[in-house]
Design a protein around this motif. Structure first.
Motif, PDB file in Angstrom:
ATOM      1  N   GLN A 119      19.170  28.392   0.497  1.00 12.64           N
ATOM      2  CA  GLN A 119      19.697  29.221   1.579  1.00 12.64           C
ATOM      3  C   GLN A 119      20.072  28.368   2.779  1.00 12.64           C
ATOM      4  OE1 GLN A 119      16.772  32.296   2.223  1.00 12.64           O
ATOM      5  NE2 GLN A 119      17.416  33.454   0.434  1.00 12.64           N
ATOM      6  N   GLU A 120      19.290  27.361   3.053  1.00 11.54           N
ATOM      7  CA  GLU A 120      19.587  26.484   4.190  1.00 11.54           C
ATOM      8  C   GLU A 120      20.872  25.699   3.966  1.00 11.54           C
ATOM      9  OE1 GLU A 120      17.433  22.572   5.988  1.00 11.54           O
ATOM     10  OE2 GLU A 120      16.182  24.359   5.792  1.00 11.54           O
ATOM     11  N   LEU A 326       6.230  39.681   7.370  1.00 15.24           N
ATOM     12  CA  LEU A 326       7.672  39.416   7.441  1.00 15.24           C
ATOM     13  C   LEU A 326       8.157  39.503   8.881  1.00 15.24           C
ATOM     14  CD1 LEU A 326       9.068  41.419   4.384  1.00 15.24           C
ATOM     15  CD2 LEU A 326       8.520  38.984   4.529  1.00 15.24           C
ATOM     16  N   CYS A 327       8.898  38.494   9.319  1.00 14.19           N
ATOM     17  CA  CYS A 327       9.450  38.480  10.674  1.00 14.19           C
ATOM     18  C   CYS A 327      10.826  37.838  10.619  1.00 14.19           C
ATOM     19  CB  CYS A 327       8.533  37.704  11.613  1.00 14.19           C
ATOM     20  SG  CYS A 327       9.121  37.649  13.331  1.00 14.19           S
ATOM     21  N   THR A 328      11.842  38.556  11.107  1.00 14.38           N
ATOM     22  CA  THR A 328      13.202  38.030  11.116  1.00 14.38           C
ATOM     23  C   THR A 328      13.839  38.304  12.480  1.00 14.38           C
ATOM     24  OG1 THR A 328      14.194  40.104  10.343  1.00 14.38           O
ATOM     25  CG2 THR A 328      13.465  38.543   8.657  1.00 14.38           C
ATOM     26  N   PRO A 329      14.904  37.576  12.822  1.00 13.99           N
ATOM     27  CA  PRO A 329      15.671  37.920  14.025  1.00 13.99           C
ATOM     28  C   PRO A 329      16.286  39.318  13.864  1.00 13.99           C
ATOM     29  CG  PRO A 329      16.241  35.732  13.218  1.00 13.99           C
ATOM     30  CD  PRO A 329      15.416  36.367  12.152  1.00 13.99           C
ATOM     31  N   ALA A 332      19.253  39.821  11.480  1.00 13.99           N
ATOM     32  CA  ALA A 332      19.089  39.429  10.079  1.00 13.99           C
ATOM     33  C   ALA A 332      18.615  40.608   9.246  1.00 13.99           C
ATOM     34  CB  ALA A 332      18.098  38.273   9.959  1.00 13.99           C
ATOM     35  N   TRP A 334      16.071  42.474   7.068  1.00 13.62           N
ATOM     36  CA  TRP A 334      14.608  42.469   6.992  1.00 13.62           C
ATOM     37  C   TRP A 334      14.152  43.053   5.666  1.00 13.62           C
ATOM     38  CZ3 TRP A 334      10.606  46.211   6.898  1.00 13.62           C
ATOM     39  CH2 TRP A 334       9.326  45.730   7.188  1.00 13.62           C
ATOM     40  N   ASP A 335      13.233  42.390   5.022  1.00 14.05           N
ATOM     41  CA  ASP A 335      12.699  42.803   3.721  1.00 14.05           C
ATOM     42  C   ASP A 335      13.798  42.955   2.677  1.00 14.05           C
ATOM     43  OD1 ASP A 335      10.695  43.439   1.888  1.00 14.05           O
ATOM     44  OD2 ASP A 335      10.755  45.582   2.346  1.00 14.05           O
ATOM     45  N   ARG A 339      18.640  46.729   8.142  1.00 15.57           N
ATOM     46  CA  ARG A 339      19.263  46.198   9.349  1.00 15.57           C
ATOM     47  C   ARG A 339      18.971  47.147  10.509  1.00 15.57           C
ATOM     48  NH1 ARG A 339      21.982  41.711   8.860  1.00 15.57           N
ATOM     49  NH2 ARG A 339      22.931  41.142   6.865  1.00 15.57           N
ATOM     50  N   SER A 352      12.561  40.470  17.730  1.00 17.23           N
ATOM     51  CA  SER A 352      12.410  40.188  16.304  1.00 17.23           C
ATOM     52  C   SER A 352      12.102  41.496  15.583  1.00 17.23           C
ATOM     53  CB  SER A 352      11.298  39.167  16.064  1.00 17.23           C
ATOM     54  OG  SER A 352      10.047  39.685  16.501  1.00 17.23           O
ATOM     55  N   ARG A 354       9.642  43.199  12.791  1.00 17.59           N
ATOM     56  CA  ARG A 354       8.412  43.136  12.005  1.00 17.59           C
ATOM     57  C   ARG A 354       8.031  44.552  11.598  1.00 17.59           C
ATOM     58  NH1 ARG A 354       6.293  40.205  16.471  1.00 17.59           N
ATOM     59  NH2 ARG A 354       4.493  41.606  16.585  1.00 17.59           N
TER      60      ARG A 354
END
Length: 418
Positions: A119-120, A326-329, A332, A334-335, A339, A352, A354
């Motif tokens: 992914q990176e 789980l933590c996303t911006p 992004a 999530w899970d 969105r 963020s 969560r």
């Protein structure tokens, strides 16, 4: 040998990649290489395929720290990658002292590390070096475990997990043919001593196959026939599910009477596939665990999901504990499916996503959501540090909106891919 006349291993690889990626693959492709003969030959063959089609390749190795020889083996893989003009990265696992099933922990860690690497780098697919013999050994090992149709279908040539496609383009190719590929280009390889260590099930299976004179090609062919049976059963289960499934804010609701009217095989298969689609896990739960969950009088947890029997429905929702970390911006996914959309003009900086969790107790008493509390605790919420900013599913008055990419048809299509 000319580019128009590929070797049998090369032709088999190109056929498999075309079936998995289409005639014009997009984006770079990764190769997982350990330094062993199978993955080293895979890298040679993939380099030729990439040159034919103008595809960018990148190789990756994972050093688990389990054997002192690993460093030299990975160095050899990096050297061959450089000779082929490929970028190569080495990833390191820090869990070599993990308790329990160490080899399984190493496999899971390798998969997670490579998925993050892909992914990176923007890699869409990663190729693995499993061979025809690996497929035959897998079939026998699963027979010994008492596996059903899905287990006896063996390893899939392509599977989605972790946001990327995992490819096994050598499942119809014999190990010895791959060694010939390496000899032909003057490349060396390492032999993993665990492949002959009787402490490991695969090594014992390999020895038993030789002692009994079992033909790997015939065993692999049996796995392919079981895969066809699995696909037919999965499609039948999802066809049945189309008439009894509806979604409620990300939860899957199955009509109880319709579900119980299905044959046991289709009923269990449908629920297992929905569990995979909701949780994002690549493999279905063990059969006995699934049967215990379905036999529970009111509720059960399985595969990162909560199954709740209600008078007219079976509700399958995410389990809060499975998503608590789980933590996303906020911009992004999530899970893997949610969105969150801020009110106009609201900056995303410092926020963020969560799970709502126990912060559900902070919501206004006036809020009257239609979802069970367990589902709300596993729902996405907006946070600024430790401050709860919004919980769109739990608070109808929230100015933030939540959208789930999984409608009933999407969920069924996703279930079919597992």
């Amino acid at each position: 040998m000319t580019p128009a006349d590929p070797s049998p291993p090369q032709a088999a690889l190109e056929t498999a990649l075309r079936a998995a990626l289409g005639p014009q693959p997009g984006g770079p492709v990764g190769i997982a290489v350990s330094g062993g003969g199978d993955s080293m030959a895979l890298m040679v063959l993939m380099a030729e395929w990439a040159a034919r089609h103008g595809i960018a390749l990148a190789a990756v190795s994972v050093n688990h720290g389990l054997r002192p020889e690993s460093r030299a083996e990975i160095a050899a893989a990096a050297a061959l990658a450089a000779r082929l003009g490929l970028a190569h990265d080495t990833l390191h696992w820090q869990g070599a002292r993990a308790r329990g099933n160490l080899m399984d922990a190493a496999r899971q860690a390798r998969r997670s590390l490579i998925a993050a690497w892909a992914q990176e780098r923007g890699v869409q697919a990663v190729a693995l070096g499993h061979t025809l013999e690996d497929q035959a050994e897998t079939l026998l090992m699963r027979i010994a475990r008492g596996s059903g149709v899905d287990g006896l279908a063996g390893m899939a040539p392509a599977r989605r997990w972790g946001g990327i496609t995992w490819l096994r383009p050598l499942l119809t190719t014999r190990r010895e043919a791959l060694r010939e590929v390496l000899r032909g280009c003057g490349a060396d390889w390492a032999e993993d001593p665990t492949n002959a260590d009787p402490r490991f099930a695969r090594a014992r299976t390999r020895r038993a196959m030789a002692q009994l004179g079992l033909d790997p090609a015939r065993l692999a062919r049996s796995a392919g026939q079981m895969a066809q049976a699995r696909d037919a059963l999965s499609q039948a289960a999802l066809d049945a599910g189309g008439g009894i499934l509806r979604m409620q804010a990300g939860d899957a609701l199955l009509d109880r009477a319709g579900l119980e009217a299905l044959p046991q095989e289709l009923r269990e298969r449908l629920v297992a596939q929905l569990l995979c689609a909701l949780s994002g896990q690549p493999y279905r739960p063990r059969l006995q665990a699934l049967r215990r969950a379905l036999a529970a009088p009111t509720r059960a947890t399985l595969h990162g999901c909560l199954l709740t029997w209600q008078p007219r429905t079976l509700r399958i929702a995410r389990e809060w504990k499975a998503v608590a970390g789980l933590c996303t911006p906020v911009d992004a996914l999530w899970d893997g499916r949610w969105r969150l959309h801020p009110p106009p003009g609201t900056p995303a900086t410092g926020h963020s996503i969560r799970a709502l969790g126990r912060a559900i107790d902070r919501l206004p008493v006036a809020a009257a959501p239609t979802l069970p509390q367990s589902s709300l605790m596993a729902s996405p919420a907006v946070w600024r540090g430790t401050e709860l900013v919004a919980a769109p599913l739990a608070d109808p008055g929230s100015r933030w909106r939540a959208s789930c990419r999984q409608g009933p048809l999407d969920l069924l299509r996703g279930a079919l891919s597992h």
